[in-house]
Write an enzyme that holds these catalytic residues in place. Structure first.
Site, mmCIF file in Angstrom:
data_model
loop_
_atom_site.group_PDB
_atom_site.id
_atom_site.type_symbol
_atom_site.label_atom_id
_atom_site.label_comp_id
_atom_site.label_asym_id
_atom_site.label_seq_id
_atom_site.Cartn_x
_atom_site.Cartn_y
_atom_site.Cartn_z
ATOM 1 C CB SER A 168 -0.874 0.003 1.259
ATOM 2 O OG SER A 168 -0.041 0.150 2.397
ATOM 3 C CG ASP A 205 -3.689 -2.753 -1.800
ATOM 4 O OD1 ASP A 205 -4.604 -2.901 -2.629
ATOM 5 O OD2 ASP A 205 -3.836 -2.929 -0.570
ATOM 6 C CG HIS A 206 -6.454 0.524 -2.089
ATOM 7 N ND1 HIS A 206 -7.730 0.695 -2.539
ATOM 8 C CD2 HIS A 206 -6.449 -0.635 -1.384
ATOM 9 C CE1 HIS A 206 -8.488 -0.310 -2.122
ATOM 10 N NE2 HIS A 206 -7.729 -1.141 -1.428
ATOM 11 C CG ASP A 239 -9.407 2.869 -5.133
ATOM 12 O OD1 ASP A 239 -10.423 3.185 -5.807
ATOM 13 O OD2 ASP A 239 -9.463 2.538 -3.938
ATOM 14 N N GLY A 269 -10.312 -4.148 6.849
ATOM 15 C CA GLY A 269 -10.111 -4.190 8.294
ATOM 16 C C GLY A 269 -10.771 -5.383 8.966
ATOM 17 C CB SER A 329 -9.225 -10.442 6.295
ATOM 18 O OG SER A 329 -7.879 -10.234 5.903
ATOM 19 C CG ASN A 335 -6.707 -7.161 -2.707
ATOM 20 O OD1 ASN A 335 -6.355 -7.912 -3.612
ATOM 21 N ND2 ASN A 335 -6.645 -5.852 -2.815
ATOM 22 C CB ILE A 336 -5.684 -11.762 2.413
ATOM 23 C CG1 ILE A 336 -6.870 -12.472 1.750
ATOM 24 C CG2 ILE A 336 -5.530 -12.184 3.882
ATOM 25 C CD1 ILE A 336 -6.749 -13.988 1.689
ATOM 26 C CB THR A 380 -7.422 -7.853 8.317
ATOM 27 O OG1 THR A 380 -7.644 -6.507 7.865
ATOM 28 C CG2 THR A 380 -7.865 -7.991 9.750
HETATM 29 P P1 13P Z 1 -8.619 -6.996 4.545
HETATM 30 O O1 13P Z 1 -8.575 -5.843 5.465
HETATM 31 O O2 13P Z 1 -9.940 -7.714 4.607
HETATM 32 O O3 13P Z 1 -7.482 -7.937 4.747
HETATM 33 O O4 13P Z 1 -8.510 -6.434 3.041
HETATM 34 C C1 13P Z 1 -7.267 -6.026 2.522
HETATM 35 C C2 13P Z 1 -7.391 -5.320 1.210
HETATM 36 O O5 13P Z 1 -8.413 -5.293 0.567
HETATM 37 C C3 13P Z 1 -6.176 -4.644 0.705
HETATM 38 O O6 13P Z 1 -6.406 -3.948 -0.476
HETATM 39 O O1 G3H Z 2 -6.289 -1.626 1.744
HETATM 40 C C1 G3H Z 2 -5.869 -1.665 2.886
HETATM 41 C C2 G3H Z 2 -4.687 -2.512 3.219
HETATM 42 O O2 G3H Z 2 -5.027 -3.317 4.302
HETATM 43 C C3 G3H Z 2 -3.461 -1.668 3.465
HETATM 44 O O3 G3H Z 2 -3.539 -1.042 4.688
HETATM 45 O O4 G3H Z 2 -2.889 1.329 4.229
HETATM 46 O O5 G3H Z 2 -2.688 0.327 6.539
HETATM 47 O O6 G3H Z 2 -1.116 -0.363 4.715
HETATM 48 P P1 G3H Z 2 -2.490 0.152 5.064
HETATM 49 ZN ZN ZN Z 3 -8.286 -2.985 -0.644
#
Ligand code: 13P
Ligand code: G3H
Ligand code: ZN
Length: 359
Positions: A50, A83-84, A105, A199, A235, A275-276, A278
């Site tokens: 991220s 990610d994002h 995103d 989360g 998650s 995506n996992i 948490t």
């Molecule tokens: P979780 O918080 O369910 O693990 O999702 C993570 C996620 O979507 C990261 O982009």
């Molecule tokens: O999308 C959310 C992911 O769990 C990344 O979380 O921004 O705290 O690294 P973070």
């Molecule tokens: Zn996400």
């Protein structure tokens, strides 16, 4: 070294009908845990970082670490994914640091909190896709805003995602709009909103069979059979991890995540990237707490990190196996980015072309 693009990996997953977990990392131990699990069951890997992870670990550290993981495990195809991503700069700097795939995103504005207009999303995502494809990298877009359908739950509770209450319409991706979005942006994968949220605090009661808007996943897959779907917020928040955390001094309120069986149902309807984050955090934190409470004299960080890494490794392996990803690493011959770029340039990877071929 076997760094693979998201597009090549998910094309393979679609051909063989499996899903690939995308695990978030921030440090070396998480990277090693994932690769150890993958090696043990011959699974291809998606590791994602991220913006927060990049700020925490530093781009140079992360990028050299990803290269090290690829070198230590040369037989495991490794997709390195942003990610994002929130704008062009985030996505392009990721690619410059060796990421083979980025998520733009555009469902949220660059602040990562305010829901964006459809036009903004299309414009930003198409622009990133054009630039990323020119160098062979893949792009994931997002349509719809993540959040739990259960009111009051999953609204940016981990500080990541849309702020404030969202309408039911915003929380579910519109299948018609998804077709237009994919055609206009040329994304390789599409993250959809189907009732999950980021989360640990997704649902306040044990989810029943309808916890995911499976009808939305099915409708999108029917209209876009060649577009790889991505499920964020996946998650499962296992009860046993909540129990370990709480029995060693933790105070996590009871919560429920997305059952693994529901994700497997999604995979049958075109979900290819799951995506996992948490669950991995919880697996590690549970061991930190256990060591801290059970051996109060301990102060060697490795004595905390080794059991934490082992617990994360076991969790990752369970997901590789449940999603049908295990056994597929050795079936993939990784294509270099230059070859991917050539294919985009000649239209070979246009989703529209693939769709009309399939029809
Ligand atoms: P979780 O918080 O369910 O693990 O999702 C993570 C996620 O979507 C990261 O982009
Ligand atoms: O999308 C959310 C992911 O769990 C990344 O979380 O921004 O705290 O690294 P973070
Ligand atoms: Zn996400």
């Amino acid at each position: 070294m076997a760094k693979i693009t998201l597009r090549q990996l998910l094309d393979h997953a679609a051909e063989r009908d499996y899903g690939v977990p995308a695990f978030n990392i921030n440090n070396m131990e998480q990277g090693l845990a994932i690769m150890q699990a993958a090696k043990a069951c011959d699974a291809p890997v998606i590791i994602q970082a991220s913006r927060g992870a990049r700020a925490y670990a530093h781009d140079i550290m992360l990028s050299k670490m990803m290269d090290a993981l690829a070198e230590i495990y040369p037989d495991i195809p490794l997709c390195v994914h942003q990610d994002h991503g929130n704008n062009e700069a985030t996505c392009l700097t990721a690619i410059r640091h060796g990421f083979t795939s980025v998520m733009m995103d555009g469902s949220l504005l660059a602040d990562g909190k305010t829901p964006a207009s459809y036009d903004y999303n299309v414009e930003m995502t198409a622009s990133v896709a054009e630039m990323a494809h020119a160098v062979g990298a893949s792009v994931e877009g997002e349509l719809g805003v993540l959040g739990s359908l259960e009111s009051g739950h999953g609204e940016a509770e981990d500080g990541h995602g849309a702020e404030g209450a969202l309408s039911h319409d915003q929380l579910l991706t519109d299948p018609e709009q998804a077709v237009d979005f994919v055609m206009q942006t040329k994304v390789d994968a599409l993250a959809i909103a189907c009732g999950t949220s980021h989360g640990a605090y997704k649902f306040s009661r044990r989810p029943d069979g309808d916890i995911l808007a499976m009808h939305v996943i099915e409708a999108i897959h029917q209209k876009l059979p060649n577009t790889h779907l991505v499920m964020h917020g996946s998650s499962s928040v296992p009860q046993e991890l909540q129990d370990i955390i709480n029995s060693y001094g933790g105070e996590m309120p009871q919560t429920f995540g997305v059952p693994v069986e529901e994700i497997v149902r999604g995979i049958r309807h075109g979900v290819r990237k799951i995506n996992i984050d948490t669950d991995c955090r919880m697996a590690m934190a549970a061991q930190f707490r256990k060591v801290a409470v059970s051996n109060r004299a301990e102060f060697d960080p490795r004595k905390f990190l080794k059991p934490a890494m082992d617990a994360m490794r076991d969790l990752c392996r369970e997901r590789f196996e449940a999603f049908g990803c295990a056994g597929n690493a050795s079936r993939i011959k990784v294509m270099p980015l230059d070859e991917m770029a050539r294919r985009y340039a000649t239209g070979l990877l246009d989703t529209q072309v693939a769709a009309s071929r399939a029809a």
